[in-house]
Design a protein around this motif. Structure first.
Motif, PDB file in Angstrom:
ATOM      1  N   PHE A  93       0.855  -1.183   0.000  1.00  0.00           N
ATOM      2  CA  PHE A  93       0.000   0.000   0.000  1.00  0.00           C
ATOM      3  C   PHE A  93       0.890   1.232   0.000  1.00  0.00           C
ATOM      4  O   PHE A  93       1.905   1.274   0.708  1.00  0.00           O
ATOM      5  CB  PHE A  93      -0.909   0.015   1.237  1.00  0.00           C
ATOM      6  CG  PHE A  93      -1.727   1.274   1.380  1.00  0.00           C
ATOM      7  CD1 PHE A  93      -2.969   1.374   0.764  1.00  0.00           C
ATOM      8  CD2 PHE A  93      -1.252   2.344   2.108  1.00  0.00           C
ATOM      9  CE1 PHE A  93      -3.730   2.541   0.891  1.00  0.00           C
ATOM     10  CE2 PHE A  93      -1.993   3.509   2.239  1.00  0.00           C
ATOM     11  CZ  PHE A  93      -3.238   3.602   1.630  1.00  0.00           C
ATOM     12  N   ALA A  94       0.520   2.227  -0.798  1.00  0.00           N
ATOM     13  CA  ALA A  94       1.266   3.486  -0.820  1.00  0.00           C
ATOM     14  C   ALA A  94       0.311   4.640  -1.083  1.00  0.00           C
ATOM     15  O   ALA A  94      -0.599   4.533  -1.911  1.00  0.00           O
ATOM     16  CB  ALA A  94       2.349   3.456  -1.886  1.00  0.00           C
ATOM     17  N   ALA A  95       0.509   5.738  -0.368  1.00  0.00           N
ATOM     18  CA  ALA A  95      -0.299   6.940  -0.558  1.00  0.00           C
ATOM     19  C   ALA A  95       0.632   8.148  -0.537  1.00  0.00           C
ATOM     20  O   ALA A  95       1.751   8.080  -0.004  1.00  0.00           O
ATOM     21  CB  ALA A  95      -1.350   7.062   0.544  1.00  0.00           C
ATOM     22  N   ILE A  96       0.158   9.248  -1.120  1.00  0.00           N
ATOM     23  CA  ILE A  96       0.979  10.460  -1.180  1.00  0.00           C
ATOM     24  C   ILE A  96       0.084  11.669  -0.938  1.00  0.00           C
ATOM     25  O   ILE A  96      -1.122  11.638  -1.241  1.00  0.00           O
ATOM     26  CB  ILE A  96       1.696  10.565  -2.553  1.00  0.00           C
ATOM     27  CG1 ILE A  96       2.795  11.632  -2.527  1.00  0.00           C
ATOM     28  CG2 ILE A  96       0.698  10.834  -3.680  1.00  0.00           C
ATOM     29  CD1 ILE A  96       3.690  11.603  -3.756  1.00  0.00           C
ATOM     30  N   SER A  97       0.657  12.723  -0.398  1.00  0.00           N
ATOM     31  CA  SER A  97      -0.111  13.935  -0.132  1.00  0.00           C
ATOM     32  C   SER A  97      -0.387  14.690  -1.432  1.00  0.00           C
ATOM     33  O   SER A  97       0.285  14.495  -2.444  1.00  0.00           O
ATOM     34  CB  SER A  97       0.661  14.846   0.836  1.00  0.00           C
ATOM     35  OG  SER A  97       1.849  15.324   0.215  1.00  0.00           O
ATOM     36  N   ARG A  98      -1.377  15.567  -1.391  1.00  0.00           N
ATOM     37  CA  ARG A  98      -1.736  16.351  -2.580  1.00  0.00           C
ATOM     38  C   ARG A  98      -0.611  17.284  -2.990  1.00  0.00           C
ATOM     39  O   ARG A  98      -0.464  17.633  -4.167  1.00  0.00           O
ATOM     40  CB  ARG A  98      -3.027  17.145  -2.288  1.00  0.00           C
ATOM     41  CG  ARG A  98      -3.678  17.776  -3.502  1.00  0.00           C
ATOM     42  CD  ARG A  98      -5.095  18.221  -3.162  1.00  0.00           C
ATOM     43  NE  ARG A  98      -5.137  19.071  -1.991  1.00  0.00           N
ATOM     44  CZ  ARG A  98      -4.945  20.383  -2.016  1.00  0.00           C
ATOM     45  NH1 ARG A  98      -4.714  20.990  -3.157  1.00  0.00           N
ATOM     46  NH2 ARG A  98      -5.000  21.078  -0.904  1.00  0.00           N
ATOM     47  N   SER A  99       0.205  17.706  -2.017  1.00  0.00           N
ATOM     48  CA  SER A  99       1.335  18.581  -2.313  1.00  0.00           C
ATOM     49  C   SER A  99       2.580  17.800  -2.718  1.00  0.00           C
ATOM     50  O   SER A  99       3.607  18.406  -3.052  1.00  0.00           O
ATOM     51  CB  SER A  99       1.638  19.469  -1.103  1.00  0.00           C
ATOM     52  OG  SER A  99       1.664  18.699   0.088  1.00  0.00           O
ATOM     53  N   GLY A 100       2.512  16.468  -2.679  1.00  0.00           N
ATOM     54  CA  GLY A 100       3.619  15.657  -3.158  1.00  0.00           C
ATOM     55  C   GLY A 100       4.872  15.692  -2.305  1.00  0.00           C
ATOM     56  O   GLY A 100       5.971  15.390  -2.783  1.00  0.00           O
ATOM     57  N   ASP A 101       4.729  16.039  -1.013  1.00  0.00           N
ATOM     58  CA  ASP A 101       5.908  16.139  -0.160  1.00  0.00           C
ATOM     59  C   ASP A 101       5.936  15.104   0.962  1.00  0.00           C
ATOM     60  O   ASP A 101       6.963  14.922   1.615  1.00  0.00           O
ATOM     61  CB  ASP A 101       6.020  17.542   0.439  1.00  0.00           C
ATOM     62  CG  ASP A 101       4.739  17.985   1.143  1.00  0.00           C
ATOM     63  OD1 ASP A 101       3.703  17.294   1.011  1.00  0.00           O
ATOM     64  OD2 ASP A 101       4.765  19.033   1.820  1.00  0.00           O
ATOM     65  N   LEU A 102       4.824  14.419   1.216  1.00  0.00           N
ATOM     66  CA  LEU A 102       4.769  13.364   2.224  1.00  0.00           C
ATOM     67  C   LEU A 102       4.088  12.140   1.627  1.00  0.00           C
ATOM     68  O   LEU A 102       3.189  12.273   0.791  1.00  0.00           O
ATOM     69  CB  LEU A 102       3.988  13.811   3.460  1.00  0.00           C
ATOM     70  CG  LEU A 102       4.670  14.695   4.503  1.00  0.00           C
ATOM     71  CD1 LEU A 102       3.709  14.965   5.652  1.00  0.00           C
ATOM     72  CD2 LEU A 102       5.946  14.083   5.023  1.00  0.00           C
ATOM     73  N   GLY A 103       4.514  10.973   2.063  1.00  0.00           N
ATOM     74  CA  GLY A 103       3.894   9.741   1.605  1.00  0.00           C
ATOM     75  C   GLY A 103       3.956   8.692   2.693  1.00  0.00           C
ATOM     76  O   GLY A 103       4.676   8.847   3.692  1.00  0.00           O
ATOM     77  N   VAL A 104       3.184   7.632   2.525  1.00  0.00           N
ATOM     78  CA  VAL A 104       3.196   6.538   3.484  1.00  0.00           C
ATOM     79  C   VAL A 104       3.135   5.221   2.733  1.00  0.00           C
ATOM     80  O   VAL A 104       2.489   5.112   1.690  1.00  0.00           O
ATOM     81  CB  VAL A 104       2.020   6.650   4.486  1.00  0.00           C
ATOM     82  CG1 VAL A 104       0.682   6.576   3.762  1.00  0.00           C
ATOM     83  CG2 VAL A 104       2.097   5.580   5.560  1.00  0.00           C
ATOM     84  N   THR A 105       3.858   4.236   3.241  1.00  0.00           N
ATOM     85  CA  THR A 105       3.830   2.882   2.688  1.00  0.00           C
ATOM     86  C   THR A 105       3.682   1.895   3.829  1.00  0.00           C
ATOM     87  O   THR A 105       4.058   2.183   4.968  1.00  0.00           O
ATOM     88  CB  THR A 105       5.126   2.556   1.922  1.00  0.00           C
ATOM     89  OG1 THR A 105       6.249   2.792   2.784  1.00  0.00           O
ATOM     90  CG2 THR A 105       5.267   3.396   0.664  1.00  0.00           C
TER      91      THR A 105
END
Length: 241
Positions: A93-105
């Motif tokens: 699983f991977a997600a990213i913020s709308r501003s493209g500066d933070l993400g999570v896996t």
């Protein structure tokens, strides 16, 4: 004259197409695949070069790991043995913020005494919070993990969760405050389920990952308890999501 007109028209169309493409690109949302690929590179380095070398490369200078309490990641892995067990992990699983500066896996891990061993000696699930650095590289800001028994069934496929195109209704600090207040009222499972996303992933030591609000609610309601939290740090994406 006609040839020149056709050439001019062609140049105008080409320029217009290029302008439209640039506008669309500017409004495009960040792709969570970039965070998943960063995790895959991290995992490949871990398997090839070992835990100490890979973690020192991919952890941010101000990263936080839990050993068992929060500690600076670089300081922890600087003292880790250069040689040791072989750790394997991969994101599901991977997600990213709308501003493209933070993400999570997040995804499964297992560890062997050596690469050549047939069977792992331990299993678990990791979660990594990734942060884009000033040089545009991605580094792990927070590293978390749980241990559980040997998983059954096949590994789920990688799920990429794109960001919302809308600004969040509430900046993260406001719902975080309400969540903390709900926890202080003494009904931890109710607080978690009230603020949980429908696709929440619940990771608890000794348990396989639970996906979805219904599964999380059932697990959390099995044992009543209170949770006390003291905030010692934090952060948010530029988009506040």
């Amino acid at each position: 004259m006609r040839i020149l007109s056709k050439v001019s028209l062609l140049l105008m169309i080409t320029s217009l197409v290029g302008l439209i493409a640039a506008v669309l690109a500017a409004g495009a949302l960040p792709d969570p695949a970039v965070v998943a690929e960063a995790e895959k590179r991290f995992a490949a380095a871990g398997w090839e070069r070992g835990i100490r070398s890979s973690f020192l490369e991919f952890l941010a200078d101000d990263s936080v790991v839990f050993d068992p309490g929060p500690k600076n990641g670089k300081a922890v892995y600087k003292d880790h043995p250069a040689q040791g067990p072989a750790l394997h992990w991969e994101p599901v699983f991977a997600a990213i913020s709308r501003s493209g500066d933070l993400g999570v896996t997040t995804g499964p891990w297992h560890i062997k005494k050596s690469k050549t061993d047939e069977k792992p000696v331990a299993y678990g699930e990791f979660s990594s919070i990734w942060k884009k650095q000033p040089d545009q590289s991605w580094k792990v800001a927070v590293d978390l993990g749980i241990a559980h028994g040997e998983p059954t069934g096949s590994k789920p496929p990688l799920q990429l969760c794109p960001p919302s195109s809308n600004s969040p209704n509430d900046p993260i600090a406001e719902p975080e405050g309400r969540f903390g207040q709900a926890l202080r009222l003494g009904d931890a499972d109710k607080a978690f389920t009230e603020f949980a996303d429908e696709d929440i992933r619940l990771l608890r030591d000794g348990s396989l990952p639970l996906v979805g609000k219904a599964a999380a609610t059932l697990a959390l309601s099995a044992g009543k308890g209170t949770v006390t939290r003291n905030r010692i740090g934090g952060g948010a994406s530029e988009a506040g999501d």
